[in-house]
Design an enzyme around this catalytic site. Sequence first.
Site, PDB file in Angstrom:
ATOM      1  CB  THR A 178      -0.895   0.064   1.246  1.00  0.00           C
ATOM      2  OG1 THR A 178      -0.043   0.189   2.386  1.00  0.00           O
ATOM      3  CG2 THR A 178      -1.731  -1.175   1.389  1.00  0.00           C
ATOM      4  CD  GLU A 326      -4.820  -2.253   2.889  1.00  0.00           C
ATOM      5  OE1 GLU A 326      -5.344  -1.905   1.794  1.00  0.00           O
ATOM      6  OE2 GLU A 326      -4.182  -1.472   3.589  1.00  0.00           O
ATOM      7  CE  LYS A 435     -15.997  13.723  15.199  1.00  0.00           C
ATOM      8  NZ  LYS A 435     -15.512  12.758  16.166  1.00  0.00           N
ATOM      9  CD1 TRP A 440     -17.717  13.935  12.650  1.00  0.00           C
ATOM     10  CD2 TRP A 440     -17.834  12.087  11.415  1.00  0.00           C
ATOM     11  NE1 TRP A 440     -17.009  12.976  13.301  1.00  0.00           N
ATOM     12  CE2 TRP A 440     -17.064  11.820  12.559  1.00  0.00           C
ATOM     13  CE3 TRP A 440     -18.030  11.066  10.489  1.00  0.00           C
ATOM     14  CZ2 TRP A 440     -16.502  10.580  12.809  1.00  0.00           C
ATOM     15  CZ3 TRP A 440     -17.478   9.840  10.741  1.00  0.00           C
ATOM     16  CH2 TRP A 440     -16.714   9.600  11.887  1.00  0.00           C
TER      17      TRP A 440
HETATM   18  P1  ADP Z   1      -3.721   3.214  -1.326  1.00  0.00           P
HETATM   19  O1  ADP Z   1      -2.576   2.323  -1.561  1.00  0.00           O
HETATM   20  O2  ADP Z   1      -3.600   4.617  -1.809  1.00  0.00           O
HETATM   21  O3  ADP Z   1      -4.370   3.086   0.019  1.00  0.00           O
HETATM   22  P2  ADP Z   1      -5.936   1.778  -2.303  1.00  0.00           P
HETATM   23  O4  ADP Z   1      -6.393   1.589  -3.682  1.00  0.00           O
HETATM   24  O5  ADP Z   1      -5.729   0.603  -1.466  1.00  0.00           O
HETATM   25  O6  ADP Z   1      -4.670   2.640  -2.412  1.00  0.00           O
HETATM   26  O7  ADP Z   1      -6.902   2.805  -1.625  1.00  0.00           O
HETATM   27  C1  ADP Z   1      -8.079   2.381  -1.073  1.00  0.00           C
HETATM   28  C2  ADP Z   1      -8.884   3.565  -0.648  1.00  0.00           C
HETATM   29  O8  ADP Z   1      -9.302   4.320  -1.766  1.00  0.00           O
HETATM   30  C3  ADP Z   1     -10.141   3.190   0.062  1.00  0.00           C
HETATM   31  O9  ADP Z   1      -9.901   2.888   1.407  1.00  0.00           O
HETATM   32  C4  ADP Z   1     -10.981   4.447  -0.126  1.00  0.00           C
HETATM   33  O10 ADP Z   1     -10.667   5.441   0.820  1.00  0.00           O
HETATM   34  C5  ADP Z   1     -10.546   4.936  -1.479  1.00  0.00           C
HETATM   35  N1  ADP Z   1     -11.529   4.526  -2.481  1.00  0.00           N
HETATM   36  C6  ADP Z   1     -11.537   3.393  -3.201  1.00  0.00           C
HETATM   37  N2  ADP Z   1     -12.601   3.340  -4.013  1.00  0.00           N
HETATM   38  C7  ADP Z   1     -13.311   4.468  -3.807  1.00  0.00           C
HETATM   39  C8  ADP Z   1     -14.530   5.006  -4.343  1.00  0.00           C
HETATM   40  N3  ADP Z   1     -15.238   4.387  -5.282  1.00  0.00           N
HETATM   41  N4  ADP Z   1     -14.953   6.201  -3.858  1.00  0.00           N
HETATM   42  C9  ADP Z   1     -14.246   6.863  -2.914  1.00  0.00           C
HETATM   43  N5  ADP Z   1     -13.097   6.422  -2.394  1.00  0.00           N
HETATM   44  C10 ADP Z   1     -12.632   5.233  -2.815  1.00  0.00           C
END
Ligand code: ADP
Length: 539
Positions: A178, A326, A435, A440
């Site tokens: 990640t 993950e 916040k 929120w």
């Molecule tokens: P990174 O390695 O940057 O964490 P990931 O692809 O694992 O890359 O990121 C996952 C995150 O991306 C999610 O936890 C969420 O916050 C965001 N995310 C994924 N899909 C969407 C979506 N359709 N809309 C909004 N946020 C998203």
Amino acid sequence: MISSLIDHAATFHGDTELVSRLPEGNVRRTTWRDVGERSKQVANALTELGIERGDRVATLAWNSDRHLALYFGVSGSGAVMHTVNPRLFPEQITYIINHAEDRVLFFDITFASMVGALAPALETVEHFVVMTDRAHMPDVPGVPAERLLCWEEFIGRQSTHYDWPEFDERSASSLCYTSGTTGNPKGVLYSHRSTMLHTLMTAARDAIDIHSGSVILLVVPMFHANAWGTPYTAAMVGAKLVMPGPHLDGESVYQLMKTEGVNQSQGVPTVWMMLFAYLDEHPEIDPRELGLDYAGTGGAALPLSMIERFERDFGAETFQGWGMTETSPLCVVGRPLPKHAGLGLDEQHRLRLKQGRGVWGVDFKIVDDDGNELPWDGKAFGEVWVRGPWIASGYFRGEGGDKLDGDGFFPTGDVATIDPDGYLQLVDRTKDVIKSGGEWVSSIDLENAAMGHPAVAEAAVIGVPHPKWQERPLLIAVLRNGHDATREDLLEYLSGQVAKWWLPDDVVFVDELPHTATGKVLKVKLREQFRDRNGSQAE
Ligand code: ADP
């Protein structure tokens, strides 16, 4: 076994084309049969190098048929395919490769000078394979000649016969780190079993809907979360893949879509923004001529303006998926149910703003700060926890400890509501929530609303410290080329759409927003940059 996918594609969809725009600049056409043979040559090459089951093999590469052959050849042989994200900082790349103890590194010519500079610090890499032919072999100064191999020569001279081994399906198949906006990147290890179950799920009509008639523009990088699993799914159903390599500018993407007859596309919203900017400059182009059926997005929220534009200008459907590295990554897909067919257009669009309903295999819960489960009423929001056969239980080498709760759920760090039909809608990431006065404010909702303004190309909303309200929202916007708007215009526009106390205290215009290596707006950086900018200063 992942090898069964490529065998199937090569046998039953052998003639189906795979198109890559290579880093060398040319467009190359191959077929599933070719990639099937290439993947066996990769497996034989790894044997020659002494790579054993469970050893890690890294790639620093764009989307291409060579990368695809590695996906199947490496995992199929029993080694672990480690896709490294080349957009990370060089120190992070070094850390990741050393942490994974990669023994071989395959890389595109684009990364030759970077690899040369990093090579002395890469403690475990024994062989460096440049993914090109002899004519394009670059100089890689830090790598001794005897450890530097040329793909076309080294892979090309291997036998195309190889018997894929059968072993425990729970064995590791691939590894992806990640991006880690804070702290060191952490590795997520996938198995043959988790990958195969995820693959079976993604093809379905109500998931990504991939079949032998699909011509997919694979913009989502193969170095990030397995490109949503599509390389595997495409092999399972014999879809045609169109891989743009490093050329993601609007013009290159458009040309490829047109010449290849692309009818489905997958990518983060920022890539479509670049395509739209190109089309803005070329009003003579009618995107309907593409015949695009749908644009699938993920990784960041899909803005309403994008849903509308794809529908109006391309005649194409949009939907989003949600998940993370993950989670393999797919957990939910935002498609309407039959009962929604009668809804008005506005309501249908609003539905598509929700990330989507859970796919088979994944269980969900949303919980409050004290861990209490919240109702699925579309209003209560809390952190999302997920459970299923393709959800990680922790990180590679136990970094960060066991992540699952007593019931086997994984904490996603995303905050969302879930409605009675099971549609999950993200409010924020836990670390980005704003916040204000104890309540929120959803940055995602505000960003969506702001991007609906015709002059706005991209927008981000962050919380900035405020003496009275703890935090107040600040809108940071990038204007579209040739468009103008003032702070007052945007606030006026928003005031019709969001609660009054959600209205940003101020608007800042910038030329571009900082993005992470995976195409998300880098909010930590914005928060640092605008920390001292609160509403009282703006008055
Ligand atoms: P990174 O390695 O940057 O964490 P990931 O692809 O694992 O890359 O990121 C996952 C995150 O991306 C999610 O936890 C969420 O916050 C965001 N995310 C994924 N899909 C969407 C979506 N359709 N809309 C909004 N946020 C998203």
